[in-house]
Design a protein around this motif. Structure first.
Motif, PDB file in Angstrom:
ATOM      1  N   ARG A  19       0.832  -1.213   0.000  1.00  0.00           N
ATOM      2  CA  ARG A  19       0.000   0.000   0.000  1.00  0.00           C
ATOM      3  C   ARG A  19       0.858   1.250   0.000  1.00  0.00           C
ATOM      4  N   TYR A  20       1.987   1.218   0.727  1.00  0.00           N
ATOM      5  CA  TYR A  20       2.907   2.355   0.760  1.00  0.00           C
ATOM      6  C   TYR A  20       3.421   2.656  -0.649  1.00  0.00           C
ATOM      7  N   VAL A  21       3.864   1.615  -1.340  1.00  0.00           N
ATOM      8  CA  VAL A  21       4.411   1.792  -2.687  1.00  0.00           C
ATOM      9  C   VAL A  21       3.333   2.298  -3.641  1.00  0.00           C
ATOM     10  N   MET A  22       2.137   1.754  -3.548  1.00  0.00           N
ATOM     11  CA  MET A  22       1.059   2.203  -4.429  1.00  0.00           C
ATOM     12  C   MET A  22       0.643   3.646  -4.125  1.00  0.00           C
ATOM     13  N   TYR A  23       0.571   3.998  -2.843  1.00  0.00           N
ATOM     14  CA  TYR A  23       0.127   5.336  -2.469  1.00  0.00           C
ATOM     15  C   TYR A  23       1.204   6.388  -2.729  1.00  0.00           C
ATOM     16  N   TYR A  24       2.385   6.181  -2.154  1.00  0.00           N
ATOM     17  CA  TYR A  24       3.444   7.183  -2.255  1.00  0.00           C
ATOM     18  C   TYR A  24       4.189   7.128  -3.581  1.00  0.00           C
ATOM     19  N   GLY A  25       4.308   5.950  -4.162  1.00  0.00           N
ATOM     20  CA  GLY A  25       5.055   5.814  -5.403  1.00  0.00           C
ATOM     21  C   GLY A  25       4.201   6.022  -6.630  1.00  0.00           C
ATOM     22  N   VAL A  26       3.272   5.110  -6.832  1.00  0.00           N
ATOM     23  CA  VAL A  26       2.476   5.144  -8.058  1.00  0.00           C
ATOM     24  C   VAL A  26       1.503   6.315  -8.049  1.00  0.00           C
ATOM     25  N   ALA A  27       0.747   6.478  -6.984  1.00  0.00           N
ATOM     26  CA  ALA A  27      -0.255   7.557  -6.961  1.00  0.00           C
ATOM     27  C   ALA A  27       0.400   8.933  -6.842  1.00  0.00           C
ATOM     28  N   ALA A  28       1.240   9.118  -5.840  1.00  0.00           N
ATOM     29  CA  ALA A  28       1.814  10.447  -5.619  1.00  0.00           C
ATOM     30  C   ALA A  28       2.792  10.838  -6.719  1.00  0.00           C
ATOM     31  N   SER A  61       4.944   6.388 -13.191  1.00  0.00           N
ATOM     32  CA  SER A  61       4.473   5.388 -12.229  1.00  0.00           C
ATOM     33  C   SER A  61       5.565   4.367 -11.925  1.00  0.00           C
ATOM     34  N   VAL A  62       6.294   3.937 -12.950  1.00  0.00           N
ATOM     35  CA  VAL A  62       7.396   2.995 -12.737  1.00  0.00           C
ATOM     36  C   VAL A  62       8.499   3.653 -11.914  1.00  0.00           C
ATOM     37  N   VAL A  63       8.835   4.897 -12.234  1.00  0.00           N
ATOM     38  CA  VAL A  63       9.850   5.617 -11.461  1.00  0.00           C
ATOM     39  C   VAL A  63       9.401   5.766 -10.008  1.00  0.00           C
ATOM     40  N   GLY A  64       8.160   6.137  -9.792  1.00  0.00           N
ATOM     41  CA  GLY A  64       7.625   6.260  -8.442  1.00  0.00           C
ATOM     42  C   GLY A  64       7.638   4.940  -7.700  1.00  0.00           C
ATOM     43  N   PHE A  65       7.316   3.865  -8.383  1.00  0.00           N
ATOM     44  CA  PHE A  65       7.344   2.527  -7.797  1.00  0.00           C
ATOM     45  C   PHE A  65       8.751   2.189  -7.318  1.00  0.00           C
ATOM     46  N   SER A  68       9.865   4.584  -4.354  1.00  0.00           N
ATOM     47  CA  SER A  68       9.192   4.299  -3.086  1.00  0.00           C
ATOM     48  C   SER A  68       9.643   2.960  -2.496  1.00  0.00           C
ATOM     49  N   ASN A  69      10.016   2.003  -3.346  1.00  0.00           N
ATOM     50  CA  ASN A  69      10.592   0.754  -2.844  1.00  0.00           C
ATOM     51  C   ASN A  69      11.907   1.016  -2.131  1.00  0.00           C
ATOM     52  N   PHE A  70      12.773   1.823  -2.758  1.00  0.00           N
ATOM     53  CA  PHE A  70      14.042   2.177  -2.119  1.00  0.00           C
ATOM     54  C   PHE A  70      13.812   2.934  -0.817  1.00  0.00           C
ATOM     55  N   LYS A  71      12.856   3.843  -0.822  1.00  0.00           N
ATOM     56  CA  LYS A  71      12.555   4.638   0.376  1.00  0.00           C
ATOM     57  C   LYS A  71      12.049   3.739   1.508  1.00  0.00           C
ATOM     58  N   TRP A  72      11.195   2.782   1.182  1.00  0.00           N
ATOM     59  CA  TRP A  72      10.693   1.844   2.186  1.00  0.00           C
ATOM     60  C   TRP A  72      11.852   1.094   2.823  1.00  0.00           C
ATOM     61  N   GLU A  73      12.717   0.534   1.988  1.00  0.00           N
ATOM     62  CA  GLU A  73      13.854  -0.239   2.500  1.00  0.00           C
ATOM     63  C   GLU A  73      14.784   0.635   3.342  1.00  0.00           C
ATOM     64  N   LYS A  74      15.045   1.847   2.907  1.00  0.00           N
ATOM     65  CA  LYS A  74      15.892   2.773   3.662  1.00  0.00           C
ATOM     66  C   LYS A  74      15.273   3.077   5.023  1.00  0.00           C
ATOM     67  N   ASN A  75      13.997   3.362   5.044  1.00  0.00           N
ATOM     68  CA  ASN A  75      13.319   3.661   6.300  1.00  0.00           C
ATOM     69  C   ASN A  75      13.283   2.448   7.229  1.00  0.00           C
ATOM     70  N   GLU A  76      13.106   1.271   6.675  1.00  0.00           N
ATOM     71  CA  GLU A  76      13.113   0.053   7.490  1.00  0.00           C
ATOM     72  C   GLU A  76      14.487  -0.165   8.129  1.00  0.00           C
ATOM     73  N   ARG A  77      15.546   0.016   7.335  1.00  0.00           N
ATOM     74  CA  ARG A  77      16.899  -0.130   7.904  1.00  0.00           C
ATOM     75  C   ARG A  77      17.145   0.901   9.000  1.00  0.00           C
ATOM     76  N   SER A  78      16.746   2.132   8.764  1.00  0.00           N
ATOM     77  CA  SER A  78      16.926   3.184   9.765  1.00  0.00           C
ATOM     78  C   SER A  78      16.106   2.902  11.011  1.00  0.00           C
TER      79      SER A  78
END
Length: 83
Positions: A19-28, A61-65, A68-78
């Motif tokens: 949902r994060y990737v779809m909302y922040y990446g694809v939609a936003a 949309s692909v760029v956002g996807f 946002s995947n990289f951002k998710w992983e970065k935030n999870e590591r942090s």
């Protein structure tokens, strides 16, 4: 990640990665940048080309996807305390 950022991320991560990737990446990113560039096309050329609208939506949309995947992983590591 400070405590305020960690608290904000803890709340955001409850939505799950998909949902994060779809909302922040694809939609936003995807829809937002498509609207921005289509608006610029309309203002500068006075028309909107359907083919370019489709291409923009797909590319952004692909760029956002990906972003946002990289951002998710970065935030999870942090959030876990890693770098």
């Amino acid at each position: 990640m400070n405590q305020e950022q960690a608290a904000k991320w803890a709340k955001i991560r409850t939505m799950g990665k998909a949902r994060y990737v779809m909302y922040y990446g694809v939609a936003a990113w995807g829809v937002g940048l498509t609207a921005l560039f289509t608006g610029m096309e309309w203002l500068t050329q006075g028309t909107v080309t359907g083919q370019w609208l489709t291409i923009r939506l797909l590319v952004f949309s692909v760029v956002g996807f990906i972003l946002s995947n990289f951002k998710w992983e970065k935030n999870e590591r942090s959030h876990r305390g890693g770098q």
